[in-house]
Design an enzyme around this catalytic site. Structure first.
Site, PDB file in Angstrom:
ATOM      1  N   ALA A  28      21.393 -11.772  37.093  1.00  0.00           N
ATOM      2  CA  ALA A  28      21.461 -12.494  35.472  1.00  0.00           C
ATOM      3  C   ALA A  28      20.152 -12.306  34.865  1.00  0.00           C
ATOM      4  O   ALA A  28      19.995 -12.995  33.923  1.00  0.00           O
ATOM      5  CB  ALA A  28      21.944 -13.900  35.744  1.00  0.00           C
TER       6      ALA A  28
ATOM      7  N   ARG B  39      19.379 -10.020  33.034  1.00  0.00           N
ATOM      8  CA  ARG B  39      19.680  -9.392  31.540  1.00  0.00           C
ATOM      9  C   ARG B  39      21.066  -9.079  31.572  1.00  0.00           C
ATOM     10  O   ARG B  39      22.013  -9.268  32.477  1.00  0.00           O
ATOM     11  CB  ARG B  39      18.828  -8.052  31.802  1.00  0.00           C
ATOM     12  CG  ARG B  39      19.338  -6.889  32.713  1.00  0.00           C
ATOM     13  CD  ARG B  39      18.703  -5.670  32.633  1.00  0.00           C
ATOM     14  NE  ARG B  39      19.275  -4.662  33.129  1.00  0.00           N
ATOM     15  CZ  ARG B  39      18.867  -3.489  33.743  1.00  0.00           C
ATOM     16  NH1 ARG B  39      17.562  -3.479  33.658  1.00  0.00           N
ATOM     17  NH2 ARG B  39      19.419  -2.601  34.280  1.00  0.00           N
TER      18      ARG B  39
ATOM     19  N   TYR C 211      31.096   4.772  41.533  1.00  0.00           N
ATOM     20  CA  TYR C 211      31.461   3.504  40.867  1.00  0.00           C
ATOM     21  C   TYR C 211      32.948   2.967  40.648  1.00  0.00           C
ATOM     22  O   TYR C 211      33.115   1.748  40.992  1.00  0.00           O
ATOM     23  CB  TYR C 211      30.842   3.880  39.434  1.00  0.00           C
ATOM     24  CG  TYR C 211      30.840   2.369  38.663  1.00  0.00           C
ATOM     25  CD1 TYR C 211      29.743   1.748  38.799  1.00  0.00           C
ATOM     26  CD2 TYR C 211      31.477   2.193  37.570  1.00  0.00           C
ATOM     27  CE1 TYR C 211      29.738   0.434  37.925  1.00  0.00           C
ATOM     28  CE2 TYR C 211      31.642   1.361  36.749  1.00  0.00           C
ATOM     29  CZ  TYR C 211      30.568   0.194  37.012  1.00  0.00           C
ATOM     30  OH  TYR C 211      30.345  -0.885  36.191  1.00  0.00           O
TER      31      TYR C 211
HETATM   32  P1  NAI Z   1      22.558  -4.185  33.890  1.00  0.00           P
HETATM   33  O1  NAI Z   1      22.087  -3.039  34.344  1.00  0.00           O
HETATM   34  O2  NAI Z   1      22.286  -4.647  32.399  1.00  0.00           O
HETATM   35  O3  NAI Z   1      22.557  -5.460  34.700  1.00  0.00           O
HETATM   36  C1  NAI Z   1      22.797  -5.496  35.894  1.00  0.00           C
HETATM   37  C2  NAI Z   1      22.014  -6.448  36.734  1.00  0.00           C
HETATM   38  O4  NAI Z   1      22.109  -6.616  38.063  1.00  0.00           O
HETATM   39  C3  NAI Z   1      20.376  -6.262  36.550  1.00  0.00           C
HETATM   40  O5  NAI Z   1      19.703  -7.134  36.055  1.00  0.00           O
HETATM   41  C4  NAI Z   1      20.303  -5.696  37.948  1.00  0.00           C
HETATM   42  O6  NAI Z   1      18.621  -5.927  38.326  1.00  0.00           O
HETATM   43  C5  NAI Z   1      20.838  -6.707  38.601  1.00  0.00           C
HETATM   44  N1  NAI Z   1      21.099  -5.904  40.201  1.00  0.00           N
HETATM   45  C6  NAI Z   1      21.305  -4.600  40.277  1.00  0.00           C
HETATM   46  N2  NAI Z   1      21.391  -4.735  41.833  1.00  0.00           N
HETATM   47  C7  NAI Z   1      21.249  -6.091  42.460  1.00  0.00           C
HETATM   48  C8  NAI Z   1      21.244  -6.422  43.696  1.00  0.00           C
HETATM   49  N3  NAI Z   1      21.240  -5.407  44.679  1.00  0.00           N
HETATM   50  N4  NAI Z   1      20.889  -7.747  43.953  1.00  0.00           N
HETATM   51  C9  NAI Z   1      21.035  -8.545  42.837  1.00  0.00           C
HETATM   52  N5  NAI Z   1      20.819  -8.096  41.312  1.00  0.00           N
HETATM   53  C10 NAI Z   1      20.872  -6.775  41.238  1.00  0.00           C
HETATM   54  O7  NAI Z   1      24.320  -4.015  33.635  1.00  0.00           O
HETATM   55  P2  NAI Z   1      25.343  -4.991  33.095  1.00  0.00           P
HETATM   56  O8  NAI Z   1      25.977  -3.938  31.843  1.00  0.00           O
HETATM   57  O9  NAI Z   1      24.905  -6.463  32.658  1.00  0.00           O
HETATM   58  O10 NAI Z   1      26.439  -5.238  34.398  1.00  0.00           O
HETATM   59  C11 NAI Z   1      26.843  -6.262  34.805  1.00  0.00           C
HETATM   60  C12 NAI Z   1      27.933  -5.850  35.757  1.00  0.00           C
HETATM   61  O11 NAI Z   1      28.929  -5.670  34.831  1.00  0.00           O
HETATM   62  C13 NAI Z   1      27.851  -4.750  36.670  1.00  0.00           C
HETATM   63  O12 NAI Z   1      28.626  -5.089  37.936  1.00  0.00           O
HETATM   64  C14 NAI Z   1      28.528  -3.749  35.957  1.00  0.00           C
HETATM   65  O13 NAI Z   1      29.060  -2.726  37.000  1.00  0.00           O
HETATM   66  C15 NAI Z   1      29.709  -4.191  35.340  1.00  0.00           C
HETATM   67  N6  NAI Z   1      30.145  -3.627  34.177  1.00  0.00           N
HETATM   68  C16 NAI Z   1      29.447  -3.212  33.227  1.00  0.00           C
HETATM   69  C17 NAI Z   1      29.878  -2.577  31.957  1.00  0.00           C
HETATM   70  C18 NAI Z   1      29.131  -1.990  30.820  1.00  0.00           C
HETATM   71  O14 NAI Z   1      29.591  -1.279  30.131  1.00  0.00           O
HETATM   72  N7  NAI Z   1      27.706  -2.464  30.810  1.00  0.00           N
HETATM   73  C19 NAI Z   1      31.416  -2.133  31.956  1.00  0.00           C
HETATM   74  C20 NAI Z   1      32.142  -2.766  33.038  1.00  0.00           C
HETATM   75  C21 NAI Z   1      31.466  -3.342  34.353  1.00  0.00           C
END
Ligand code: NAI
Length: 251
Positions: free
Chosen positions: A14, A16, A158
């Site tokens: 969370a 970002r 993915y």
């Molecule tokens: P983001 O990359 O901005 O944020 C993801 C967060 O998860 C980052 O803060 C990262 O450090 C954290 N993270 C990654 N691996 C981790 C781990 N092993 N343990 C704890 N934290 C971890 O991505 P966003 O866009 O906020 O994505 C959030 C969720 O939504 C993800 O599951 C992503 O696959 C999903 N999603 C995002 C989309 C998009 O267009 N941005 C579309 C569809 C799904």
């Protein structure tokens, strides 16, 4: 009355993006928040978010914890229960993408995506259902993706991980519905976060937007609003579902 007054919510990843927007939205609605971040480089952002949430008048604490590590999730949830008393809501948001055509994808790339996006959901859900069963109530929300429903060239790992999340969500809903624990997934389309920063304005972005009936990418808040709905009593009779929040991209 705020929608989540006094509830305890976990949000993974969370610091970002969508996770941050969910944590803020939940805190605005009165929930106490325990959230995770994984990398040292996120420490400052996590501390800033912790303060922002506290300023909204709720209890909030950040934990450096890897959602892909089973033992770390066990330790994290034990800590939260000790500190906050219980867990009412769990948002499994942490996720990564390592896009590559199948021809070029290594098994290490494949495994990392499955480990972080799918195993993390098992790791966390396995832990949070214990306090939820004790409380005879709970709401688990798993961040899937429209790509898990539709597939996408260059995103086989993915897509597989996010489709796995949908199957897992349905199974948990069937196993734990009788305990008043709901489990749902959200399938966002393109959301403006760091994950999609490669989709800058210009021709590339216009091409993607042309395929979206609403003609724009989602904001993180668009996703947080639906997460709030599913977490709160407004979504009381919804379980095992995948709600697409994609501007119509999947129709
Ligand atoms: P983001 O990359 O901005 O944020 C993801 C967060 O998860 C980052 O803060 C990262 O450090 C954290 N993270 C990654 N691996 C981790 C781990 N092993 N343990 C704890 N934290 C971890 O991505 P966003 O866009 O906020 O994505 C959030 C969720 O939504 C993800 O599951 C992503 O696959 C999903 N999603 C995002 C989309 C998009 O267009 N941005 C579309 C569809 C799904």
């Amino acid at each position: 009355m705020k929608l989540l007054a006094g509830k305890v919510a976990i949000v993974t990843g969370a610091a970002r993006g969508i996770g941050e927007a969910v944590a803020i939205k939940f805190a605005e609605e009165g929930a106490n928040i325990a959230f995770t971040y994984v990398s040292d480089s996120s420490k400052e952002k996590a501390a800033a978010l912790e303060q922002k949430l506290q300023a909204l008048g709720v209890k909030a604490k950040s934990y450096q914890s890897n959602a892909a590590d089973f033992a770390a999730c066990e330790a994290f949830v034990n800590e939260v229960v000790k500190e906050f008393g219980t867990v009412d809501i769990c948002v499994n948001n942490a996720g990564i993408s390592k896009d590559n055509l199948l021809l070029r994808m290594s098994d290490a790339q494949w495994n990392e995506v499955i480990q972080v996006n799918l195993n993390s959901v098992f790791n966390m859900t396995k832990q949070v259902i214990r306090p939820m069963m004790k409380a005879k109530s709970g709401s688990i929300i798993n961040m899937s993706s429209v790509i898990g429903e539709m597939g996408n060239a260059g995103q086989s790992s993915y897509a597989a991980s996010k489709a796995g999340v949908i199957g897992f969500t349905k199974s948990v809903a069937k196993e734990l519905g009788s305990r008043n624990i709901r489990c749902n997934a959200i399938a966002p389309g393109f959301v403006e976060t760091d994950m999609t920063s490669y989709l800058k304005e210009g021709e590339g972005a216009d091409k993607y937007k042309a395929g979206i009936p609403l003609g724009r990418f989602a904001s993180a808040e668009d996703i947080a609003n639906v997460t709030l709905f599913l977490a709160s009593d407004m979504g009381n009779y919804i379980t095992g579902q995948t709600i697409s929040v994609c501007g119509g991209l999947n129709i």
